[in-house]
Design an enzyme around this catalytic site. Sequence first.
Site, PDB file in Angstrom:
ATOM      1  N   THR A 515       0.865  -1.187   0.000  1.00 27.80           N
ATOM      2  CA  THR A 515       0.000   0.000   0.000  1.00 27.80           C
ATOM      3  C   THR A 515       0.897   1.231   0.000  1.00 27.80           C
ATOM      4  O   THR A 515       0.782   2.112   0.851  1.00 27.80           O
ATOM      5  CB  THR A 515      -0.983  -0.043   1.186  1.00 27.80           C
ATOM      6  OG1 THR A 515      -1.684  -1.296   1.140  1.00 27.80           O
ATOM      7  CG2 THR A 515      -2.033   1.072   1.098  1.00 27.80           C
ATOM      8  N   HIS A 516       1.837   1.237  -0.905  1.00 27.38           N
ATOM      9  CA  HIS A 516       2.748   2.362  -1.054  1.00 27.38           C
ATOM     10  C   HIS A 516       2.548   2.946  -2.446  1.00 27.38           C
ATOM     11  O   HIS A 516       3.390   2.810  -3.315  1.00 27.38           O
ATOM     12  CB  HIS A 516       4.194   1.918  -0.826  1.00 27.38           C
ATOM     13  CG  HIS A 516       4.418   1.298   0.522  1.00 27.38           C
ATOM     14  ND1 HIS A 516       5.449   0.452   0.800  1.00 27.38           N
ATOM     15  CD2 HIS A 516       3.720   1.402   1.674  1.00 27.38           C
ATOM     16  CE1 HIS A 516       5.383   0.059   2.064  1.00 27.38           C
ATOM     17  NE2 HIS A 516       4.340   0.629   2.615  1.00 27.38           N
TER      18      HIS A 516
END
Lengths: 589, 237
Positions: A515-516
Site C-alpha cells: 500500500t505504497h
Amino acid sequence: MTTKLKEVDVVIVGMGWTGGIMAKELSDAGLTVVGLERGAPRSDAGFSVPMIRDELRYAVRNELFMDVSRDTLTFRNRPAERALPMRKLGSFLPGEGVGGAGVHWNGQTYRLSPHDHALRSRVEERYGKSFIPQDMQLADWPMSYAELEPFYDKFEYMAGISGKAGNIAGRIQEGGNPFEGPRAREYPNPPLKPSLASEMFTETTKKLGYHPFPRPAANMSRPYTNPDGIKLGECQYCGFCENFGCEANAKASPHITVIPAALRNRNFSLKPHAWVTRVNLAPDGKRATGVSYTSVLTGEEFEQPANLVILCAYGLGNVHLMLLSGIGKPYDPVSDTGTVGKGYCYQVATVVQAFFDDRIFNPFMGAGSLGVVIDDFNGDNFDHGPVGYIGGASIYSASLGGRPINQRAVPPGTPRWGTEWKKATAHWYNRTLQMSVQGSNMASRYNYLDLDPTYRNAFGLPLMRMTYNFTDNDEKLSAHLTTVAHDIARAMGPTHLGPRTPRRAPYSIVPYQSTHNTGGAIAGHDPGKSALNRYLQSWDVPNVFVMGASAFPHNSGYNPTGAVGALTYWAADAIRTKYLKDPGPLLHT
Amino acid sequence: MADIARRDLLTMAGVVGVGVAIPVAPATAEAAPKDKVQDGPAANASARCYQFFDLNEVAFIEAFVDHLIPADELSPSGTELGVTIYIDRQLAGAWGRGARMYLLGPWPAGTSQQGYQLPLAPADLYRSAIRAVEAHCEAVHGGSFDRLQPAQRQQIMLALSDGSLRLQQIPAQVFFDMAYANVMEGLFADPIYGGNKDKRGWRLVGFPGVMAAHAENIERFRGEPYLVEPLGIADLS
C-alpha cells in the site's frame, strides 16, 4: 439544498497522518481549522481484546479499509486497454475513517536516502545521462535530505520510533544503518526485541558482508510519552498489527497522537462521515474558496468556505479530488504535457521463503515492524553500472505475525489440499522464515492517473483511472535483488528453499503487494513538470496544499510514511512561517 | 465412512426440497435399510442446519470441502469441523451478498490482471458455479459430484483449480479460487464464525489464538515450542 457553513481559516480533507499533523500544527498557530473525514470516528472500545484478534474480520474482510462499493478506481496496464473497476481490494489497501491508514499500518518508519532527494543529478553524475531509460521521468526532489532532517526528527519523536541510529551528525554508529543520511540524534526508543528469524537474518547477512540493522518501528519498545504529552503503551508482540488497530496504544497512530493533541485546541473541529466531493474554485480558477461535502449519515450537502484548503486524502484520493475539481492541468502521456496524475509509482515487491526442519519460529509472536533489514542494495548504495537499472530495495526479514488464514506457507511441490497438504501445513507453519524485497519504482511516461470515462462512484462522480505497468527497469531490479535475497536465504542453510520468483510485467491489481502508492501530484522545481512546488503548494491554485506520498517524484525502496510525515511537518512549517505572512505563491515562476 | 449421501438421508427423512436440514426422525430412520442408518452420519448431519445452500448444493459443498480437508489422523473432515457451515453463513450474510464490492456495470471481460469482473456477488457465483459443475459431472460422469469416485473428483478439482474445466458461463478458476479461500477461512478463522470446530484448525498448526501478550515470551520461547491451549474470542467474552 446545500447548506453553506461559516468560513474557516483552514479546511483539511482527510484525517490520517497528514491531516492529523496539519490539524495539530495549524490549530496550534491559532487558525480556525476544520478536519473532514469520509469515514467513521474511532472509539477505544473498537480495538479491544478479544474482538480485535479477529483475522477474518480485519485481515480478510478488510473492515478498516476503504469500501470499494462506494468509491474505487478503474485499472488497466496500458493506454490501449479498456480500464475496468477494481471490484474488490487486492494489490493495495487504502484506509478509511479517523486515523486513516495510520490506524492499521505496521509502523515501519524510514527516512529516504539523501540520494533519493537528488536522484536525477546523482544518476547523471555517476552513470551518465544515457543510463536513464527513454520514458523514465527521473527528477530531483525539490527539497534536500538536509532540509527535511529536522522534520524527520520531529515525526520520529512524535511517533516514538524504536530503532538504532546509523549516522549521528556524520559519525557512523555500530548496529545502525551506515548508509543513512546524518541525523541529529538517536531514535527516541531502543529497537524491539529480536525474534529468532531476526537473529538468523542478522547473523547470515553479517557473514555475507552486509550491514543489518533493526527495522525502525512505530511499535513502542517501551512505554513512551511524546513531546505533546501523549502516552503510548509498550508493544506486546501480539502479531495482530497490520490490518488491525492496537488495543495497547503501542502503535503510533494519528487517532491516538496528533488528532487528540489537535482536539485540545478549541479552534479545531473534527467532522467524520463527511465525504468531500469537490474543492470549489473562484471563477478565475486560481483560488480555492473551500470544499463541498456530503454527510454520508444523512445525505445532506454542505459547502465549507475556507481560506486555505489542505488535501490529506491519501495520495490516490488527493489526485482524484484535484482531477474532479480542475486544480492544475491533467497529465497527458501522449503529448507529455500537464501535471496532475503524472508520476504515479508503486513498488516492486517480492517474497522469498525458507523452510527449516530443525527450527521453531513461533511466528505468532511478532510486531508490525519487528525484523531486520539491509540497505546495502537500496538507493544508490551500490554500483548500478554492472546491473543496468536505476533504484534499489530494502531486503528484510519481518516477524509481524503468524495469523493462520493468511500467514501459512508450505514448501514448493506440496499439493494444495488433502492429507499431504495438511501434514505439510502442520509441520511447516512454525518452521518457515520469510524474507521480503521492497523495490523502488521510477516514474514512467505511460504510468499515470486520470478520470475514467465510464464508471462512477456513489456520488455520481467519475472514478479515477489508473494506467500502470512494470517496466524493463523494474524487471531488471526485481530479477537482481530477488536473487540477492534468495542467496541470503540459501546461505542460512534451510531444509527447503522457496522458489525465486521476481516480478515481471504485467502488473496485476489482484494479489496484495504494497500500500505504497505514490505520485500523481508530484513536487518539483518546474511548474511545467510538477503539480506542486517544494512546499507542496499547488503551482496553479496557491491556497491549496497537497500532502502525502502523491508528492513523491519517485517511489523509493522504503516504506513511505517517515518521508510523508517529514514532508507534512515541512509544509506546515512553511505555511506557518512563510505563507501566513504573505498568502500567495511561495515560489514565483 | 458411509457411502450414503447426505441427500439420501434427507430423502429418507422426507424433507426433499426444504432448504434447511431437519433432524432425521427416528421412526423414518428405522424404516430405512439398516446398514445405511447404522454407519450413516445421521447425528452429525442433523446438527448441520443450512441457511443458504439448498439440498443439492449441500451435497456438493460437503463433498467439495471434504475432498480438500479429508478426515484422517490429523483432523476430522472439513464438514465435521464446521467448514461448510462457515461457508453457508458467509454466503447468507453481507459478504455473500456483495458487501464492500463494486458491482456496477458495464461488465466486459477483462484481463486476468484486472481481477474479478463478474456481475455476481459471491452467493450468486456459488449458486451458478455449483449448477455448472453438477451439469458437467452429469454429462461426463453420469452422476452428481458427491457420488463420483475419489479419483474422478480429484480430476474435477484439479481441472477447476487450473481453469482447464470449461463450465457454462462461469470461469471455473474464479469460482475455485474463491471457494478454496473460503475453505481455508472456515478451517482457520475464529470459531465464532462456525468453522474451526474445537479450534482443530489452530491445533493443527499450533496457533495459540487470541491470547497474545508475548513481550516476554518472544525471548523466553525464542526457538522453543510454545504449547498452550488455544483460546478463541468466545473463550474470553
